[in-house]
Design a protein around this motif. Structure first.
Motif, PDB file in Angstrom:
ATOM      1  N   THR A   1      -9.357   0.823  -4.662  1.00 11.54           N
ATOM      2  CA  THR A   1      -8.975  -0.394  -5.404  1.00 11.54           C
ATOM      3  C   THR A   1      -7.592  -0.904  -5.019  1.00 11.54           C
ATOM      4  O   THR A   1      -7.219  -2.022  -5.398  1.00 11.54           O
ATOM      5  CB  THR A   1      -9.015  -0.109  -6.915  1.00 11.54           C
ATOM      6  N   THR A   2      -6.835  -0.121  -4.280  1.00 11.25           N
ATOM      7  CA  THR A   2      -5.516  -0.593  -3.843  1.00 11.25           C
ATOM      8  C   THR A   2      -5.690  -1.791  -2.908  1.00 11.25           C
ATOM      9  O   THR A   2      -6.521  -1.768  -1.983  1.00 11.25           O
ATOM     10  CB  THR A   2      -4.762   0.526  -3.103  1.00 11.25           C
ATOM     11  N   ALA A   3      -4.917  -2.842  -3.132  1.00 13.52           N
ATOM     12  CA  ALA A   3      -5.049  -4.060  -2.334  1.00 13.52           C
ATOM     13  C   ALA A   3      -4.714  -3.793  -0.872  1.00 13.52           C
ATOM     14  O   ALA A   3      -3.698  -3.169  -0.552  1.00 13.52           O
ATOM     15  CB  ALA A   3      -4.142  -5.141  -2.890  1.00 13.52           C
TER      16      ALA A   3
ATOM     17  N   GLY B   1       0.376   6.409   1.320  1.00 10.83           N
ATOM     18  CA  GLY B   1      -0.846   6.189   0.549  1.00 10.83           C
ATOM     19  C   GLY B   1      -2.094   6.254   1.403  1.00 10.83           C
ATOM     20  O   GLY B   1      -3.196   6.347   0.884  1.00 10.83           O
ATOM     21  N   ILE B   2      -1.908   6.173   2.725  1.00  6.45           N
ATOM     22  CA  ILE B   2      -3.078   6.278   3.619  1.00  6.45           C
ATOM     23  C   ILE B   2      -3.059   7.648   4.290  1.00  6.45           C
ATOM     24  O   ILE B   2      -3.938   8.477   4.051  1.00  6.45           O
ATOM     25  CB  ILE B   2      -3.087   5.143   4.660  1.00  6.45           C
ATOM     26  N   GLY B   3      -2.104   7.913   5.125  1.00  2.00           N
ATOM     27  CA  GLY B   3      -1.967   9.224   5.741  1.00  2.00           C
ATOM     28  C   GLY B   3      -2.784   9.381   7.005  1.00  2.00           C
ATOM     29  O   GLY B   3      -3.760   8.652   7.255  1.00  2.00           O
ATOM     30  N   SER B   4      -2.419  10.360   7.794  1.00  2.00           N
ATOM     31  CA  SER B   4      -3.060  10.614   9.078  1.00  2.00           C
ATOM     32  C   SER B   4      -4.499  11.069   8.899  1.00  2.00           C
ATOM     33  O   SER B   4      -4.809  11.886   8.026  1.00  2.00           O
ATOM     34  CB  SER B   4      -2.274  11.670   9.848  1.00  2.00           C
TER      35      SER B   4
ATOM     36  N   ALA C   1     -10.310  11.640   3.346  1.00  5.86           N
ATOM     37  CA  ALA C   1      -9.798  11.723   1.970  1.00  5.86           C
ATOM     38  C   ALA C   1      -9.966  10.401   1.228  1.00  5.86           C
ATOM     39  O   ALA C   1     -10.056  10.371   0.001  1.00  5.86           O
ATOM     40  CB  ALA C   1      -8.329  12.138   1.985  1.00  5.86           C
ATOM     41  N   LEU C   2     -10.007   9.298   1.970  1.00  7.14           N
ATOM     42  CA  LEU C   2     -10.151   7.980   1.336  1.00  7.14           C
ATOM     43  C   LEU C   2     -11.563   7.419   1.531  1.00  7.14           C
ATOM     44  O   LEU C   2     -11.833   6.278   1.164  1.00  7.14           O
ATOM     45  CB  LEU C   2      -9.129   7.001   1.914  1.00  7.14           C
TER      46      LEU C   2
ATOM     47  N   SER D   1       2.778 -11.014  16.203  1.00  5.46           N
ATOM     48  CA  SER D   1       2.282  -9.767  15.607  1.00  5.46           C
ATOM     49  C   SER D   1       1.757 -10.009  14.208  1.00  5.46           C
ATOM     50  O   SER D   1       1.997 -11.063  13.602  1.00  5.46           O
ATOM     51  CB  SER D   1       3.399  -8.729  15.556  1.00  5.46           C
ATOM     52  N   VAL D   2       1.047  -9.006  13.687  1.00 11.22           N
ATOM     53  CA  VAL D   2       0.551  -9.023  12.320  1.00 11.22           C
ATOM     54  C   VAL D   2       1.065  -7.781  11.599  1.00 11.22           C
ATOM     55  O   VAL D   2       1.436  -6.778  12.236  1.00 11.22           O
ATOM     56  CB  VAL D   2      -0.987  -9.063  12.261  1.00 11.22           C
ATOM     57  N   VAL D   3       1.081  -7.850  10.276  1.00 15.92           N
ATOM     58  CA  VAL D   3       1.444  -6.714   9.423  1.00 15.92           C
ATOM     59  C   VAL D   3       0.327  -6.535   8.411  1.00 15.92           C
ATOM     60  O   VAL D   3      -0.141  -7.512   7.810  1.00 15.92           O
ATOM     61  CB  VAL D   3       2.791  -6.952   8.711  1.00 15.92           C
ATOM     62  N   LEU D   4      -0.118  -5.283   8.207  1.00 13.16           N
ATOM     63  CA  LEU D   4      -1.144  -4.964   7.221  1.00 13.16           C
ATOM     64  C   LEU D   4      -0.476  -4.249   6.045  1.00 13.16           C
ATOM     65  O   LEU D   4       0.354  -3.350   6.234  1.00 13.16           O
ATOM     66  CB  LEU D   4      -2.233  -4.095   7.837  1.00 13.16           C
ATOM     67  N   ASN D   5      -0.829  -4.684   4.826  1.00 13.36           N
ATOM     68  CA  ASN D   5      -0.226  -4.144   3.603  1.00 13.36           C
ATOM     69  C   ASN D   5      -1.253  -3.322   2.832  1.00 13.36           C
ATOM     70  O   ASN D   5      -2.380  -3.772   2.603  1.00 13.36           O
ATOM     71  CB  ASN D   5       0.283  -5.272   2.714  1.00 13.36           C
ATOM     72  N   PHE D   6      -0.840  -2.112   2.386  1.00 10.89           N
ATOM     73  CA  PHE D   6      -1.661  -1.277   1.513  1.00 10.89           C
ATOM     74  C   PHE D   6      -0.885  -1.127   0.215  1.00 10.89           C
ATOM     75  O   PHE D   6       0.035  -0.311   0.095  1.00 10.89           O
ATOM     76  CB  PHE D   6      -1.913   0.078   2.163  1.00 10.89           C
TER      77      PHE D   6
END
Length: 581
Positions: free
Chosen positions: A278-280, A247-250, A271-272, A216-221
């Protein structure tokens, strides 16, 4: 850059697996002088029959391409016994030559015979019973690269003389024994492909390569992360996992499957969207399970491979490819199958062909010949003296270009063969004559003549004919002299034009009356057509006509069509007659 070649092997039964570069069940065709990044994946079947990667810890692998039990074709080898080396032995030595080379180190009683049906195999028998004998070999100058293989056939024992077999075996034409673990860096990667702005969304590409086959992979915000997302998950699974990240949301993330299998397009939306986030946004691939490949660079550029092509005489050859696995010191051939190798066309010395040579210009052609007023030369030669003979064929004979017995003409029509070339071809007066010695072509005067020697065409003066009838072509007219006729086609006859100027006075002609005047025109005949050219001024109402009513005479008539009288004074008229024959 080397081509990639992935080979899957089922070591359980030594078969090629239909996967990787051999999806069709056969290996692709290789090309001489090419270099390949060969990746090898060895698998074995578990109790359920599923293929699992083989644990290769502490193992070594060798790969060879060549002919099975091929023989050397040149060179010499040596044998060593008790640290003493024999003299050089030819690759195709007879048993006597072999014995002579080793008897000095093994004793005069040693026995040498051929062994089995192999071409270059020898059996050595010790001269004494129960005495150890241990030869080793040196390939020395054998070609193609070969090995001297020594094996014991019979060990020493009471009343038993030990025996050893010496075999000369050609080495693989292509060989590699340096295999390392295939790197996995970059097999799963996250790349930003579009920076967000007022007109576009932040977009990333997540590429999952074929080597990533599980985990599996994991994505970081920023500091927040998704739960583990399984390799091979669909776009919805990625969307749900990312939407749950703080920080992302549905609804603020869009994931689509890319054009290539395993690729995902991830965009920040709503919304984004339409802004630079700029968030990594990063990837953690530590949970990915990668295929277990070992790789080596294999180069198909060896003298031994060239030798196989030379021996076959073909553009393609089908040697064997063999893979040997050694575990715990025990070698095992895990694959031996055919592979096709083709000759290459483009080599390191290839160059753009030169342009095709063009024809010489007239000036270049003239410059290529040596010539002057007193000398004549031929292309590529120095000037030679002009021959004294003024006859063309004599000149060629003198120059040695034709035999002095040559004849000129059509060999299959004897009546056309010109044997009297001295009288028929003259370089001095520049003429060609017919068999009656009548000049037909006089190129000096630029004329063609008829059988009587009378000029028919003069292309200098642009005239046709001679004597009293000549047609001359000038820059703006055609002049014809003498008596001539113009044919008007089949059954339409031929005619000539007769023309003269005549001064005629008709006098006072009463209304509705006619006056007649005769004019002599030599050559006119009855029924000829008469055309009248009028003077510049003719009284209104006067009609002038002409008729050929007897030989050599044209009658002019003046008719007054008015009621009053007309005075038709003296004037000059052009009388033209079409005289039919």
């Amino acid at each position: 850059m080397a081509s990639s070649l992935d080979i899957y092997v089922d070591v359980t039964n030594g078969n090629l697996v239909a996967a990787g570069s051999a999806r069709s069940g056969t290996l692709p065709t290789l090309t001489r002088n090419d270099s390949y990044n060969l990746r090898l994946r060895l698998q074995e079947r578990d109790q359920s029959g599923f293929l699992r990667d083989l644990d290769l810890t502490g193992s070594s692998i060798k790969l060879g391409i060549g002919a099975i039990d091929g023989d050397p074709t040149d060179g010499q080898f040596k044998l060593v016994l008790n640290s003493v080396t024999s003299t050089a032995i030819s690759f195709n030595a007879t048993t006597t030559q072999f014995y002579n080379a080793i008897s000095a180190i093994a004793g005069s009683g040693v026995g040498v015979t051929t062994y089995g049906s192999e071409l270059f195999a020898y059996l050595i028998t010790s001269a004494t019973f129960n005495t150890a004998m241990s030869f080793s070999g040196s390939a020395f100058t054998l070609f193609p690269t070969s090995s001297v293989i020594v094996s014991t056939r019979r060990f020493p024992a009471p009343s038993v003389a030990p025996q050893q077999v010496v075999r000369l075996v050609r080495n693989p034409a292509v060989f590699s024994d340096t295999f390392v673990a295939s790197p996995t860096a970059g097999a799963v990667a996250l790349t930003q492909v579009q920076i967000g702005s007022a007109t576009q969304n932040n977009t990333y590409d997540l590429a999952v390569g074929s080597d990533a086959e599980g985990g599996s992979v994991v994505l970081n915000f920023g500091a927040n992360s998704t739960t583990a997302i399984a390799i091979g998950a669909n776009a919805t699974s990625f969307t749900e996992a990312l939407s749950a990240v703080t920080g992302i949301g549905s609804g603020n993330i869009s994931v689509e499957i890319g054009n290539n299998a395993g690729n995902y397009s991830i965009s920040f939306v709503r919304a984004l969207g339409l802004q630079n986030i700029t968030t990594a946004f990063t990837l953690d691939a530590s949970g990915v399970i990668f295929s277990n490949f070992l790789q080596s660079t294999v180069t198909m550029a060896t003298a031994e491979l060239d030798e196989l092509f030379a021996e076959s005489g073909e553009d393609t050859i089908s040697p064997k490819i063999e893979i040997e696995l050694t575990q715990d010191g025990n070698p095992k051939t895990v694959l031996q199958t055919d592979v096709t190798v083709r000759r290459d066309l483009i080599t390191s010395g290839s160059a753009v062909p030169a342009a095709q040579g063009s024809y010489l210009t007239a000036a270049e052609s003239f410059a290529a010949f040596v010539s002057s007023q007193n000398n004549v030369g031929f292309y590529g030669t120095t000037a030679i003296s002009k021959p004294a003979s003024t006859n063309v064929i004599s000149a060629l004979v003198n120059l040695g270009l034709i035999a002095n017995t040559v004849t000129v003409g059509v060999t299959d029509a004897p009546t056309n063969v010109v044997t009297d070339w001295t009288g028929n071809v003259s370089a001095t007066t520049r003429f060609l004559a017919d068999s009656s010695a009548v000049t037909s072509i006089h190129w000096g005067n630029r004329v063609l003549k008829d059988s009587s020697g009378v000029t028919a065409v003069n292309w200098e003066t642009k005239a046709f004919g001679s004597g009293s009838t000549v047609v001359t072509i000038a820059s703006n007219n055609v002049a014809i002299s003498g008596s001539y006729y113009i044919a008007m086609g089949t059954d339409n006859g031929a005619f000539r034009t007769l023309s003269t100027l005549a001064s005629v006075t008709f006098g006072s002609v009463a209304g509705n009356d006619q006056h007649y005047r005769d004019v002599v025109v030599t050559g006119v005949a009855v029924n000829d057509i008469v055309l009248i050219g009028l003077p510049s001024a003719v009284s209104a109402g006067a009609v002038i006509q002409g008729v050929a009513y007897k030989a050599n005479t044209v009658c002019l008539s003046c008719t007054n069509a008015d009621t009053g009288s007309l005075a038709i004074n003296t004037a000059t008229y052009r009388i033209t007659v079409l005289d039919y024959q």
